[in-house]
Design an enzyme around this catalytic site. Structure first.
Site, PDB file in Angstrom:
ATOM      1  N   CYS A  12       0.865  -1.183   0.000  1.00 30.25           N
ATOM      2  CA  CYS A  12       0.000   0.000   0.000  1.00 30.25           C
ATOM      3  C   CYS A  12       0.901   1.232   0.000  1.00 30.25           C
ATOM      4  CB  CYS A  12      -0.886   0.003   1.237  1.00 30.25           C
ATOM      5  SG  CYS A  12       0.083   0.210   2.730  1.00 30.25           S
ATOM      6  N   HIS A  42       5.146  -5.097   8.922  1.00 26.52           N
ATOM      7  CA  HIS A  42       5.012  -6.490   9.348  1.00 26.52           C
ATOM      8  C   HIS A  42       5.309  -7.461   8.213  1.00 26.52           C
ATOM      9  CE1 HIS A  42       2.567  -5.601  13.203  1.00 26.52           C
ATOM     10  NE2 HIS A  42       3.819  -5.889  13.483  1.00 26.52           N
ATOM     11  N   CYS A  97       2.525   6.042   9.069  1.00 27.40           N
ATOM     12  CA  CYS A  97       1.601   6.270   7.958  1.00 27.40           C
ATOM     13  C   CYS A  97       0.666   7.449   8.277  1.00 27.40           C
ATOM     14  CB  CYS A  97       0.771   5.006   7.733  1.00 27.40           C
ATOM     15  SG  CYS A  97      -0.491   5.257   6.479  1.00 27.40           S
ATOM     16  N   HIS A 125      -1.635  -4.692  19.428  1.00 27.02           N
ATOM     17  CA  HIS A 125      -1.024  -4.257  18.164  1.00 27.02           C
ATOM     18  C   HIS A 125      -0.321  -2.906  18.372  1.00 27.02           C
ATOM     19  CE1 HIS A 125      -0.588  -2.973  13.990  1.00 27.02           C
ATOM     20  NE2 HIS A 125      -0.725  -4.245  13.681  1.00 27.02           N
ATOM     21  N   GLU A 127       0.085  -0.361  16.535  1.00 27.09           N
ATOM     22  CA  GLU A 127      -0.646   0.841  16.111  1.00 27.09           C
ATOM     23  C   GLU A 127      -1.626   1.285  17.205  1.00 27.09           C
ATOM     24  OE1 GLU A 127      -3.159   0.717  12.498  1.00 27.09           O
ATOM     25  OE2 GLU A 127      -4.396   2.129  13.623  1.00 27.09           O
ATOM     26  N   CYS A 192      -8.545   2.857   7.295  1.00 29.47           N
ATOM     27  CA  CYS A 192      -7.876   3.380   6.100  1.00 29.47           C
ATOM     28  C   CYS A 192      -8.624   2.934   4.850  1.00 29.47           C
ATOM     29  CB  CYS A 192      -6.428   2.934   6.149  1.00 29.47           C
ATOM     30  SG  CYS A 192      -5.749   2.329   4.655  1.00 29.47           S
ATOM     31  N   SER A 220       0.684  -9.684  10.675  1.00 32.53           N
ATOM     32  CA  SER A 220       0.139  -8.477  10.042  1.00 32.53           C
ATOM     33  C   SER A 220      -1.382  -8.442  10.237  1.00 32.53           C
ATOM     34  CB  SER A 220       0.488  -8.499   8.549  1.00 32.53           C
ATOM     35  OG  SER A 220      -0.450  -7.739   7.819  1.00 32.53           O
ATOM     36  N   ASN A 222      -3.691  -6.425   8.947  1.00 32.17           N
ATOM     37  CA  ASN A 222      -4.547  -6.288   7.759  1.00 32.17           C
ATOM     38  C   ASN A 222      -4.591  -7.585   6.957  1.00 32.17           C
ATOM     39  OD1 ASN A 222      -2.928  -5.833   5.040  1.00 32.17           O
ATOM     40  ND2 ASN A 222      -1.731  -4.894   6.653  1.00 32.17           N
ATOM     41  N   SER A 264       1.564  -5.108   3.439  1.00 28.77           N
ATOM     42  CA  SER A 264       3.031  -5.184   3.551  1.00 28.77           C
ATOM     43  C   SER A 264       3.586  -6.415   2.837  1.00 28.77           C
ATOM     44  CB  SER A 264       3.422  -5.179   5.030  1.00 28.77           C
ATOM     45  OG  SER A 264       2.644  -6.106   5.748  1.00 28.77           O
TER      46      SER A 264
HETATM   47  S1  SF4 Z   1      -2.812  -0.191   5.229  1.00 27.08           S
HETATM   48 FE1  SF4 Z   1      -1.793   0.749   6.991  1.00 27.08          FE
HETATM   49  S2  SF4 Z   1       0.179   1.488   6.213  1.00 27.08           S
HETATM   50 FE2  SF4 Z   1      -1.132   1.056   4.428  1.00 27.08          FE
HETATM   51  S3  SF4 Z   1      -2.063   3.042   3.929  1.00 27.08           S
HETATM   52 FE3  SF4 Z   1      -3.495   1.931   5.282  1.00 27.08          FE
HETATM   53  S4  SF4 Z   1      -2.954   2.604   7.359  1.00 27.08           S
HETATM   54 FE4  SF4 Z   1      -1.263   3.186   6.015  1.00 27.08          FE
END
Ligand code: SF4
Length: 280
Positions: A12, A42, A97, A125, A127, A192, A220, A222, A264
Site C-alpha cells: 500500500c 510487518h 503512515c 497491536h 498501532e 484506512c 500483520s 490487515n 506489507s
Molecule cells: S494499510 Fe496501513 S500502512 Fe497502508 S495506507 Fe493503510 S494505514 Fe497506512
C-alpha cells in the site's frame, strides 16, 4: 490450476512510503547507527533485508546510543518515548503512515474534549498502543469484538476511533452495542480507505474461487483480517507467508484459486504463489 490475483495486491502507499524513507535514511546515515523498535512493517523477509542494509532492531530506549538515528515505525510510536530519545540527541525519522497519524490525532482530540475513548482494535497491536499513548490512558477502553462490550461501563460521553485495518462489519457491530453505553457518541471513522478497498476486492474474489490464498505476515493485522473475510466466502482459505507452505492436498477438487495479499506483502511473494499454483 486457474489463478486470479485480487486487484490492489502489493504494497500500500503507507508501506511504500515507510520503506522508501527507511532505505534513504540507511544510505544517508551510513556512518551512524540507525535503530528501530519492532518491525517497521510487518513482513519478516523485508525486515531481514533492511537489517542486512544496516538497520538495528532494539527492544528499549536504553539500547539506543546518543547521537544516533531512530526510525519511527509505520504503526507510529508513543510521543513520550520520542521525547525521551530526542533528549539523548537522537535524530528522529518518522515513517508513521498518515492514516495512523490521523487516528492518533483523533484520539488526542476526543480524549482532550473529555470523551471516554473507545479504540476498536487489537490491544496488543503496536498501532493501537501508539494511538492509546496519544490519549488519556486513564479514560479509555480498547474493544476488539462485540463480545467484549460487557467490559465497558456506562459513560457520560464516548468518542470512538478504529484501528486503521479494522473490518468495517466488526466496527459497525461494536458501534451498535455502544449505543447502550452513552447518550453522546462521537465517531471518527479512522479505517484506512486502502484497507477497505482491499477487503472488498478480496471478498468479491473469494466468492468466485475454490481456494483462496492470502499472502503476508502472520503478525500483520490487515493480512489476518483479509484471511478472516475470505474464509467467510471461501472455506478453503489459507493464510500463508510463502508459496513453500502450500500443500497439494489443499487443492484436491479445486479448479480455480484466488490470491490476495496484505498491505506489507511484496508483489514478488504474490507472483511466486501464482506461478506455483499454475504449475499444479
Ligand atoms: S494499510 Fe496501513 S500502512 Fe497502508 S495506507 Fe493503510 S494505514 Fe497506512
Amino acid at each position: 490450476m486457474q489463478v486470479e490475483i485480487a486487484g490492489l495486491a502489493g504494497y500500500c502507499f503507507g508501506v511504500k512510503r515507510a520503506l522508501r524513507i527507511t532505505e534513504t535514511t540507511l544510505k544517508k546515515y551510513k556512518d551512524k547507527k540507525v535503530y528501530s523498535i519492532g518491525q517497521i512493517i510487518h513482513n519478516r523477509g523485508v525486515i531481514e533485508d533492511l537489517k542486512a542494509k544496516g538497520l538495528i532492531l532494539v527492544e528499549n530506549e536504553e539500547q539506543i546510543e546518543p547521537g544516533s538515528v531512530f526510525i519511527v515505525r509505520s504503526h507510529g510510536m508513543s510521543p513520550d518515548f520520542i521525547k525521551k530519545i530526542k533528549a539523548k540527541d537522537v535524530k528522529i525519522v518518522d515513517t508513521a503512515c498518515p492514516f495512523v497519524k490521523r487516528a492518533q490525532s483523533k484520539a488526542k482530540m476526543l480524549s482532550g474534549r473529555g470523551y471516554h475513548l473507545v479504540i476498536i482494535g487489537n490491544s496488543k497491536h503496536p498501532e493501537v498502543l501508539s494511538e492509546m499513548e496519544h490519549a488519556d490512558k486513564g479514560n479509555l477502553t480498547i474493544i476488539e469484538t462485540p463480545a467484549e462490550l460487557g467490559t465497558l461501563k456506562k459513560q457520560k460521553k464516548i468518542g470512538v476511533i478504529m484501528q486503521t485495518t479494522q473490518i468495517k462489519e466488526n466496527a459497525k457491530a461494536i458501534i451498535a452495542g455502544l449505543l447502550d453505553k452513552a447518550d453522546e457518541i462521537l465517531i471518527a471513522n479512522t479505517i484506512c480507505v486502502i484497507t477497505q478497498n482491499r477487503q472488498e476486492v478480496t471478498r468479491e474474489l473469494a466468492k468466485t474461487v475454490d481456494a483462496m490464498f492470502i499472502v503476508g505476515g502472520k503478525n500483520s493485522a490487515n493480512t489476518t483480517h483479509l484471511a478472516q473475510i475470505s474464509s467467510q466466502y471461501c472455506k478453503n482459505t489459507y493464510h500463508i507467508e510463502s508459496y513453500k507452505e502450500i500443500k497439494k492436498s489443499w487443492l484436491e477438487h479445486s479448479i480455480k484459486a484466488g490470491v490476495s495479499g496484505g498491505a506489507s506483502t511484496p508483489k514478488d511473494d504474490i507472483k511466486d504463489v501464482k506461478e506455483f499454483l499454475e504449475k499444479l
